[in-house]
Design a protein around this motif. Structure first.
Motif, PDB file in Angstrom:
ATOM      1  N   LEU A  47       0.839  -1.213   0.000  1.00  0.00           N
ATOM      2  CA  LEU A  47       0.000   0.000   0.000  1.00  0.00           C
ATOM      3  C   LEU A  47       0.865   1.250   0.000  1.00  0.00           C
ATOM      4  N   ALA A  48       0.468   2.235  -0.811  1.00  0.00           N
ATOM      5  CA  ALA A  48       1.248   3.469  -0.954  1.00  0.00           C
ATOM      6  C   ALA A  48       2.687   3.107  -1.302  1.00  0.00           C
ATOM      7  N   CYS A  49       2.816   2.303  -2.349  1.00  0.00           N
ATOM      8  CA  CYS A  49       4.090   1.626  -2.650  1.00  0.00           C
ATOM      9  C   CYS A  49       5.089   2.502  -3.377  1.00  0.00           C
ATOM     10  N   GLY A  50       4.680   3.669  -3.904  1.00  0.00           N
ATOM     11  CA  GLY A  50       5.621   4.463  -4.695  1.00  0.00           C
ATOM     12  C   GLY A  50       6.157   3.628  -5.851  1.00  0.00           C
ATOM     13  N   THR A  74      -0.353  -0.277  -4.820  1.00  0.00           N
ATOM     14  CA  THR A  74      -1.166   0.876  -5.200  1.00  0.00           C
ATOM     15  C   THR A  74      -0.579   2.157  -4.620  1.00  0.00           C
ATOM     16  N   ASP A  75      -0.662   3.230  -5.419  1.00  0.00           N
ATOM     17  CA  ASP A  75      -0.167   4.548  -4.994  1.00  0.00           C
ATOM     18  C   ASP A  75      -0.859   5.585  -5.877  1.00  0.00           C
ATOM     19  N   ILE A  76      -0.945   6.813  -5.374  1.00  0.00           N
ATOM     20  CA  ILE A  76      -1.599   7.857  -6.179  1.00  0.00           C
ATOM     21  C   ILE A  76      -0.659   8.482  -7.217  1.00  0.00           C
ATOM     22  N   VAL A 102      -2.491   2.915 -10.183  1.00  0.00           N
ATOM     23  CA  VAL A 102      -2.556   4.308  -9.740  1.00  0.00           C
ATOM     24  C   VAL A 102      -3.926   4.472  -9.109  1.00  0.00           C
ATOM     25  N   GLU A 103      -3.977   4.471  -7.803  1.00  0.00           N
ATOM     26  CA  GLU A 103      -5.264   4.583  -7.127  1.00  0.00           C
ATOM     27  C   GLU A 103      -5.064   5.012  -5.680  1.00  0.00           C
ATOM     28  N   ASP A 104      -5.998   5.802  -5.207  1.00  0.00           N
ATOM     29  CA  ASP A 104      -6.038   6.162  -3.795  1.00  0.00           C
ATOM     30  C   ASP A 104      -6.202   4.855  -2.997  1.00  0.00           C
ATOM     31  N   GLY A 105      -5.380   4.688  -1.969  1.00  0.00           N
ATOM     32  CA  GLY A 105      -5.427   3.453  -1.185  1.00  0.00           C
ATOM     33  C   GLY A 105      -6.799   3.186  -0.584  1.00  0.00           C
ATOM     34  N   ARG A 106      -7.493   4.256  -0.163  1.00  0.00           N
ATOM     35  CA  ARG A 106      -8.827   4.061   0.435  1.00  0.00           C
ATOM     36  C   ARG A 106      -9.783   3.510  -0.595  1.00  0.00           C
ATOM     37  N   ARG A 107      -9.733   4.086  -1.803  1.00  0.00           N
ATOM     38  CA  ARG A 107     -10.657   3.615  -2.851  1.00  0.00           C
ATOM     39  C   ARG A 107     -10.331   2.188  -3.242  1.00  0.00           C
ATOM     40  N   GLN A 126       5.700   4.340   6.128  1.00  0.00           N
ATOM     41  CA  GLN A 126       4.317   4.783   6.323  1.00  0.00           C
ATOM     42  C   GLN A 126       4.304   6.255   6.746  1.00  0.00           C
ATOM     43  N   ASN A 127       3.179   6.906   6.483  1.00  0.00           N
ATOM     44  CA  ASN A 127       3.110   8.361   6.602  1.00  0.00           C
ATOM     45  C   ASN A 127       2.015   8.801   7.568  1.00  0.00           C
ATOM     46  N   PHE A 128       1.711   7.974   8.571  1.00  0.00           N
ATOM     47  CA  PHE A 128       0.551   8.217   9.432  1.00  0.00           C
ATOM     48  C   PHE A 128       0.533   9.626  10.044  1.00  0.00           C
ATOM     49  N   ALA A 133      -6.105  10.917   9.722  1.00  0.00           N
ATOM     50  CA  ALA A 133      -7.419  10.430   9.270  1.00  0.00           C
ATOM     51  C   ALA A 133      -7.272   9.561   8.015  1.00  0.00           C
ATOM     52  N   LEU A 134      -6.488  10.063   7.059  1.00  0.00           N
ATOM     53  CA  LEU A 134      -6.271   9.325   5.809  1.00  0.00           C
ATOM     54  C   LEU A 134      -5.588   7.976   6.058  1.00  0.00           C
ATOM     55  N   TRP A 135      -4.481   8.035   6.792  1.00  0.00           N
ATOM     56  CA  TRP A 135      -3.691   6.807   6.964  1.00  0.00           C
ATOM     57  C   TRP A 135      -4.358   5.845   7.938  1.00  0.00           C
ATOM     58  N   SER A 156       9.272   2.652   9.079  1.00  0.00           N
ATOM     59  CA  SER A 156       9.168   4.098   9.330  1.00  0.00           C
ATOM     60  C   SER A 156      10.538   4.756   9.238  1.00  0.00           C
ATOM     61  N   TYR A 157      10.504   6.033   8.831  1.00  0.00           N
ATOM     62  CA  TYR A 157      11.730   6.835   8.747  1.00  0.00           C
ATOM     63  C   TYR A 157      12.161   7.395  10.106  1.00  0.00           C
ATOM     64  N   PHE A 158      11.162   7.720  10.950  1.00  0.00           N
ATOM     65  CA  PHE A 158      11.453   8.466  12.188  1.00  0.00           C
ATOM     66  C   PHE A 158      10.951   7.690  13.414  1.00  0.00           C
TER      67      PHE A 158
HETATM   68  C1  SAM Z   1       6.680   8.303   2.369  1.00  0.00           C
HETATM   69  S1  SAM Z   1       6.171   7.819   0.750  1.00  0.00           S
HETATM   70  C2  SAM Z   1       6.548   6.088   0.758  1.00  0.00           C
HETATM   71  C3  SAM Z   1       6.633   5.516  -0.628  1.00  0.00           C
HETATM   72  C4  SAM Z   1       7.203   4.079  -0.688  1.00  0.00           C
HETATM   73  N1  SAM Z   1       6.411   3.152   0.096  1.00  0.00           N
HETATM   74  C5  SAM Z   1       8.651   4.074  -0.255  1.00  0.00           C
HETATM   75  O1  SAM Z   1       8.984   3.585   0.811  1.00  0.00           O
HETATM   76  O2  SAM Z   1       9.483   4.565  -1.053  1.00  0.00           O
HETATM   77  C6  SAM Z   1       4.399   7.845   0.925  1.00  0.00           C
HETATM   78  C7  SAM Z   1       3.664   7.402  -0.326  1.00  0.00           C
HETATM   79  O3  SAM Z   1       2.261   7.492  -0.076  1.00  0.00           O
HETATM   80  C8  SAM Z   1       1.625   7.810  -1.292  1.00  0.00           C
HETATM   81  N2  SAM Z   1       0.260   8.270  -0.991  1.00  0.00           N
HETATM   82  C9  SAM Z   1      -0.123   9.443  -0.431  1.00  0.00           C
HETATM   83  N3  SAM Z   1      -1.467   9.496  -0.281  1.00  0.00           N
HETATM   84  C10 SAM Z   1      -1.934   8.303  -0.762  1.00  0.00           C
HETATM   85  C11 SAM Z   1      -3.238   7.758  -0.905  1.00  0.00           C
HETATM   86  N4  SAM Z   1      -4.334   8.433  -0.518  1.00  0.00           N
HETATM   87  N5  SAM Z   1      -3.363   6.516  -1.428  1.00  0.00           N
HETATM   88  C12 SAM Z   1      -2.262   5.830  -1.838  1.00  0.00           C
HETATM   89  N6  SAM Z   1      -1.007   6.288  -1.735  1.00  0.00           N
HETATM   90  C13 SAM Z   1      -0.853   7.521  -1.213  1.00  0.00           C
HETATM   91  C14 SAM Z   1       2.543   8.850  -1.894  1.00  0.00           C
HETATM   92  O4  SAM Z   1       2.321   9.024  -3.269  1.00  0.00           O
HETATM   93  C15 SAM Z   1       3.915   8.251  -1.563  1.00  0.00           C
HETATM   94  O5  SAM Z   1       4.376   7.416  -2.607  1.00  0.00           O
END
Ligand code: SAM
Length: 209
Positions: A47-50, A74-76, A102-107, A126-128, A133-135, A156-158
């Motif tokens: 999820l949100a795989c970039g 999936t990623d946007i 290419v899709e919003d993770g929620r959808r 992850q970007n919580f 709310a989104l994550w 996680s980065y941090f």
């Molecule tokens: C911190 S990056 C991590 C990307 C990848 N997982 C990595 O480690 O390189 C966060 C990712 O979340 C994606 N993202 C943001 N909002 C999103 C959403 N609503 N649905 C899916 N992906 C989303 C961004 O496009 C971005 O690629």
């Protein structure tokens, strides 16, 4: 299950980062018994795989004993997903099948039926903290689609963002089964205390009693 990229990685640090991620995931999993059911088909959701650079690592670490393996990402961001598809596309007769949307993770999660289960959901970096709310909604949706023995893995980065994400997952009913502070994590210059795959945590769904 070995999976070779069709294209070289886009940045010179990436092969080493992938080798370190593989090592760190193996170390995180070390205490967990009986993760793979040899010969069975496995499904992985990234999820949100970039660019999904870690696709080969996921196939190796989580799918090495699978009879067949499907990896869905999936990623946007369209350019990243296009790159993921080019790098990891497999032939139709291959035991590993990949697809990146290419899709919003929620959808994406909302579109799945309750029978559409994954054995592993992965969220790298992850970007919580950035939008709870989104994550939080994506965490919740992903937990619902996990198979009974499935694993939810985050990196996680941090430090603080990792702590916040873990708390949220536990609040959603996930049970943490492994935690690892990666000692070989590569420091990044764009944030104090930021480093690649700095923390890894593994969760399971709460089992029905
Ligand atoms: C911190 S990056 C991590 C990307 C990848 N997982 C990595 O480690 O390189 C966060 C990712 O979340 C994606 N993202 C943001 N909002 C999103 C959403 N609503 N649905 C899916 N992906 C989303 C961004 O496009 C971005 O690629």
């Amino acid at each position: 299950m070995p999976l070779q990229p069709n294209l070289p990685f886009s940045f010179e640090d990436l092969p080493e980062d992938m080798a370190l991620l593989q090592k760190a995931l193996r170390a995180t999993l070390a205490g967990l018994p009986g993760l793979q059911d040899p010969g069975r088909e496995q499904r992985i959701l990234n999820l949100a795989c970039g660019r999904a650079d870690e696709t080969g690592v996921l196939a190796e670490v989580f799918g090495s004993q699978a009879g067949a393996l499907e990896i869905v990402g999936t990623d946007i961001r369209a350019p990243e997903i296009e790159e993921a598809n080019k790098r990891w596309n497999t032939r139709e007769d291959c035991d590993v099948q990949t697809r990146f949307h290419v899709e919003d993770g929620r959808r994406f999660l909302d579109s799945l039926s309750s029978n559409d289960r994954f054995d592993l959901t992965f969220m790298r970096h992850q970007n919580f903290w950035n939008d709870p709310a989104l994550w939080g909604r994506m965490f919740d949706g992903a937990l619902r689609q996990l198979s009974d023995d499935g694993l939810f893995v985050i990196t996680s980065y941090f430090d603080r963002e990792h702590e916040l994400a873990c708390k949220k997952l536990e609040k959603l009913g996930a049970v943490k089964v492994a935690e690892y502070r990666n000692p070989l994590s590569r420091a990044l210059a764009d944030g104090k205390g930021k480093s690649i795959d700095r923390h890894i945590a593994i969760f399971r769904r709460q089992r029905a009693s």
